[in-house]
Design a protein around this motif. Sequence first.
Motif, PDB file in Angstrom:
ATOM      1  N   ALA A  51       0.842  -1.201   0.000  1.00  0.00           N
ATOM      2  CA  ALA A  51       0.000   0.000   0.000  1.00  0.00           C
ATOM      3  C   ALA A  51       0.877   1.252   0.000  1.00  0.00           C
ATOM      4  O   ALA A  51       1.922   1.283   0.647  1.00  0.00           O
ATOM      5  CB  ALA A  51      -0.922   0.001   1.223  1.00  0.00           C
ATOM      6  N   PRO A  52       0.442   2.289  -0.709  1.00  0.00           N
ATOM      7  CA  PRO A  52       1.251   3.512  -0.782  1.00  0.00           C
ATOM      8  C   PRO A  52       1.227   4.338   0.506  1.00  0.00           C
ATOM      9  O   PRO A  52       2.045   5.227   0.670  1.00  0.00           O
ATOM     10  CB  PRO A  52       0.613   4.284  -1.938  1.00  0.00           C
ATOM     11  N   ASN A  53       0.302   4.055   1.400  1.00  0.00           N
ATOM     12  CA  ASN A  53       0.213   4.768   2.679  1.00  0.00           C
ATOM     13  C   ASN A  53       0.674   3.864   3.813  1.00  0.00           C
ATOM     14  O   ASN A  53       0.671   2.641   3.694  1.00  0.00           O
ATOM     15  CB  ASN A  53      -1.228   5.206   2.952  1.00  0.00           C
ATOM     16  N   ALA A  54       1.023   4.513   4.913  1.00  0.00           N
ATOM     17  CA  ALA A  54       1.378   3.762   6.113  1.00  0.00           C
ATOM     18  C   ALA A  54       0.113   3.148   6.696  1.00  0.00           C
ATOM     19  O   ALA A  54      -0.908   3.823   6.817  1.00  0.00           O
ATOM     20  CB  ALA A  54       2.048   4.682   7.126  1.00  0.00           C
ATOM     21  N   LEU A  55       0.167   1.875   7.036  1.00  0.00           N
ATOM     22  CA  LEU A  55      -0.966   1.162   7.614  1.00  0.00           C
ATOM     23  C   LEU A  55      -0.531   0.483   8.902  1.00  0.00           C
ATOM     24  O   LEU A  55       0.591  -0.005   9.007  1.00  0.00           O
ATOM     25  CB  LEU A  55      -1.483   0.073   6.663  1.00  0.00           C
ATOM     26  N   ALA A  56      -1.454   0.457   9.854  1.00  0.00           N
ATOM     27  CA  ALA A  56      -1.196  -0.263  11.104  1.00  0.00           C
ATOM     28  C   ALA A  56      -2.505  -0.846  11.605  1.00  0.00           C
ATOM     29  O   ALA A  56      -3.583  -0.291  11.369  1.00  0.00           O
ATOM     30  CB  ALA A  56      -0.589   0.653  12.157  1.00  0.00           C
ATOM     31  N   VAL A  57      -2.405  -1.960  12.276  1.00  0.00           N
ATOM     32  CA  VAL A  57      -3.536  -2.568  12.967  1.00  0.00           C
ATOM     33  C   VAL A  57      -3.189  -2.517  14.444  1.00  0.00           C
ATOM     34  O   VAL A  57      -2.083  -2.913  14.846  1.00  0.00           O
ATOM     35  CB  VAL A  57      -3.767  -4.029  12.512  1.00  0.00           C
ATOM     36  N   ILE A  58      -4.125  -1.994  15.240  1.00  0.00           N
ATOM     37  CA  ILE A  58      -3.900  -1.899  16.679  1.00  0.00           C
ATOM     38  C   ILE A  58      -5.011  -2.632  17.412  1.00  0.00           C
ATOM     39  O   ILE A  58      -6.112  -2.782  16.891  1.00  0.00           O
ATOM     40  CB  ILE A  58      -3.816  -0.436  17.152  1.00  0.00           C
ATOM     41  N   ASP A  59      -4.697  -3.073  18.624  1.00  0.00           N
ATOM     42  CA  ASP A  59      -5.734  -3.703  19.439  1.00  0.00           C
ATOM     43  C   ASP A  59      -6.437  -2.622  20.265  1.00  0.00           C
ATOM     44  O   ASP A  59      -6.151  -1.425  20.116  1.00  0.00           O
ATOM     45  CB  ASP A  59      -5.156  -4.827  20.305  1.00  0.00           C
ATOM     46  N   THR A 118       6.758  15.261  15.506  1.00  0.00           N
ATOM     47  CA  THR A 118       8.070  15.887  15.337  1.00  0.00           C
ATOM     48  C   THR A 118       9.199  14.870  15.309  1.00  0.00           C
ATOM     49  O   THR A 118      10.313  15.199  14.933  1.00  0.00           O
ATOM     50  CB  THR A 118       8.335  16.891  16.473  1.00  0.00           C
ATOM     51  N   GLU A 119       8.917  13.652  15.703  1.00  0.00           N
ATOM     52  CA  GLU A 119       9.939  12.605  15.729  1.00  0.00           C
ATOM     53  C   GLU A 119       9.559  11.481  14.797  1.00  0.00           C
ATOM     54  O   GLU A 119       8.401  11.095  14.757  1.00  0.00           O
ATOM     55  CB  GLU A 119      10.101  12.046  17.148  1.00  0.00           C
ATOM     56  N   PRO A 120      10.403  10.906  14.025  1.00  0.00           N
ATOM     57  CA  PRO A 120      11.823  11.225  13.885  1.00  0.00           C
ATOM     58  C   PRO A 120      12.056  12.537  13.123  1.00  0.00           C
ATOM     59  O   PRO A 120      13.062  13.196  13.325  1.00  0.00           O
ATOM     60  CB  PRO A 120      12.391  10.040  13.126  1.00  0.00           C
ATOM     61  N   VAL A 121      11.116  12.928  12.258  1.00  0.00           N
ATOM     62  CA  VAL A 121      11.145  14.238  11.607  1.00  0.00           C
ATOM     63  C   VAL A 121       9.729  14.779  11.593  1.00  0.00           C
ATOM     64  O   VAL A 121       8.757  14.029  11.764  1.00  0.00           O
ATOM     65  CB  VAL A 121      11.710  14.165  10.157  1.00  0.00           C
ATOM     66  N   PHE A 122       9.598  16.063  11.355  1.00  0.00           N
ATOM     67  CA  PHE A 122       8.278  16.680  11.367  1.00  0.00           C
ATOM     68  C   PHE A 122       7.417  16.132  10.226  1.00  0.00           C
ATOM     69  O   PHE A 122       7.858  16.051   9.076  1.00  0.00           O
ATOM     70  CB  PHE A 122       8.396  18.207  11.230  1.00  0.00           C
ATOM     71  N   HIS A 123       6.178  15.758  10.564  1.00  0.00           N
ATOM     72  CA  HIS A 123       5.186  15.302   9.572  1.00  0.00           C
ATOM     73  C   HIS A 123       3.811  15.769  10.017  1.00  0.00           C
ATOM     74  O   HIS A 123       3.517  15.803  11.218  1.00  0.00           O
ATOM     75  CB  HIS A 123       5.137  13.767   9.475  1.00  0.00           C
ATOM     76  N   THR A 124       3.010  16.107   9.041  1.00  0.00           N
ATOM     77  CA  THR A 124       1.587  16.308   9.289  1.00  0.00           C
ATOM     78  C   THR A 124       0.886  15.105   8.690  1.00  0.00           C
ATOM     79  O   THR A 124       1.045  14.816   7.504  1.00  0.00           O
ATOM     80  CB  THR A 124       1.076  17.608   8.631  1.00  0.00           C
ATOM     81  N   LEU A 125       0.131  14.407   9.506  1.00  0.00           N
ATOM     82  CA  LEU A 125      -0.519  13.166   9.084  1.00  0.00           C
ATOM     83  C   LEU A 125      -2.024  13.263   9.236  1.00  0.00           C
ATOM     84  O   LEU A 125      -2.511  13.794  10.232  1.00  0.00           O
ATOM     85  CB  LEU A 125      -0.015  11.992   9.939  1.00  0.00           C
ATOM     86  N   LEU A 140      -5.570   1.590  11.017  1.00  0.00           N
ATOM     87  CA  LEU A 140      -5.191   2.982  10.820  1.00  0.00           C
ATOM     88  C   LEU A 140      -4.523   3.140   9.464  1.00  0.00           C
ATOM     89  O   LEU A 140      -3.661   2.328   9.100  1.00  0.00           O
ATOM     90  CB  LEU A 140      -4.193   3.441  11.894  1.00  0.00           C
ATOM     91  N   ILE A 141      -4.916   4.173   8.748  1.00  0.00           N
ATOM     92  CA  ILE A 141      -4.275   4.539   7.492  1.00  0.00           C
ATOM     93  C   ILE A 141      -3.710   5.937   7.699  1.00  0.00           C
ATOM     94  O   ILE A 141      -4.446   6.858   8.035  1.00  0.00           O
ATOM     95  CB  ILE A 141      -5.264   4.532   6.317  1.00  0.00           C
ATOM     96  N   LEU A 142      -2.410   6.081   7.522  1.00  0.00           N
ATOM     97  CA  LEU A 142      -1.757   7.359   7.744  1.00  0.00           C
ATOM     98  C   LEU A 142      -1.383   7.989   6.406  1.00  0.00           C
ATOM     99  O   LEU A 142      -0.561   7.443   5.673  1.00  0.00           O
ATOM    100  CB  LEU A 142      -0.499   7.178   8.601  1.00  0.00           C
ATOM    101  N   HIS A 143      -2.023   9.108   6.101  1.00  0.00           N
ATOM    102  CA  HIS A 143      -1.734   9.865   4.887  1.00  0.00           C
ATOM    103  C   HIS A 143      -0.777  10.986   5.266  1.00  0.00           C
ATOM    104  O   HIS A 143      -1.096  11.793   6.135  1.00  0.00           O
ATOM    105  CB  HIS A 143      -3.007  10.474   4.296  1.00  0.00           C
ATOM    106  N   ASP A 144       0.361  11.043   4.612  1.00  0.00           N
ATOM    107  CA  ASP A 144       1.335  12.087   4.908  1.00  0.00           C
ATOM    108  C   ASP A 144       0.953  13.360   4.153  1.00  0.00           C
ATOM    109  O   ASP A 144       1.001  13.411   2.921  1.00  0.00           O
ATOM    110  CB  ASP A 144       2.740  11.627   4.512  1.00  0.00           C
TER     111      ASP A 144
END
Length: 156
Positions: A51-59, A118-125, A140-144
């Motif tokens: 997937a082109p976006n960051a994905l995570a599954v959390i409990d 801000t860590e590891p670098v600044f991002h707006t998600l 979770l789908i994280l769009h940068d």
Amino acid sequence: MTDTNPSQAEQAYAQAKKYGEELARLYAIEKTRRQELETTTQKLQAIFDTAPNALAVIDNHLTIVEANPRFILLFEQSDDCCIGRPLTDFLPAEPLLKTIQSMEAEAASLGSVEIEITEPVFHTLLVALAPLHNGQGWVLILHDLTERKRLEGLKE
């Protein structure tokens, strides 16, 4: 001398044969279902991994159960070191918890929240959340949005 009725033995054999055939039929059906499930699982894993976006599954405790390579790259982690760690090691808890609580109160199937890290670098998600079936956690789908926000700032 034992008295055995040949017709009872024949009936028992016929019934056992019938059970055997039924078991063989059920086994074939189950084998086909397993193969289909394995194929579907492989397809979903390929989608998750590429997937082109960051994905995570959390409990439900906000612990990362799965993370795709983009998630790992976004947070500059080594492979699979995110698994088992609290999501709050990577994202601020308060906006996520508020969004989850709001979604649960409204029985919403999708929610999102914009978060700056801000860590590891600044991002707006833009973090999009979707509940898993039976309340087993969240996807979770994280769009940068960092570059888009930067360009918007330049336009202004």
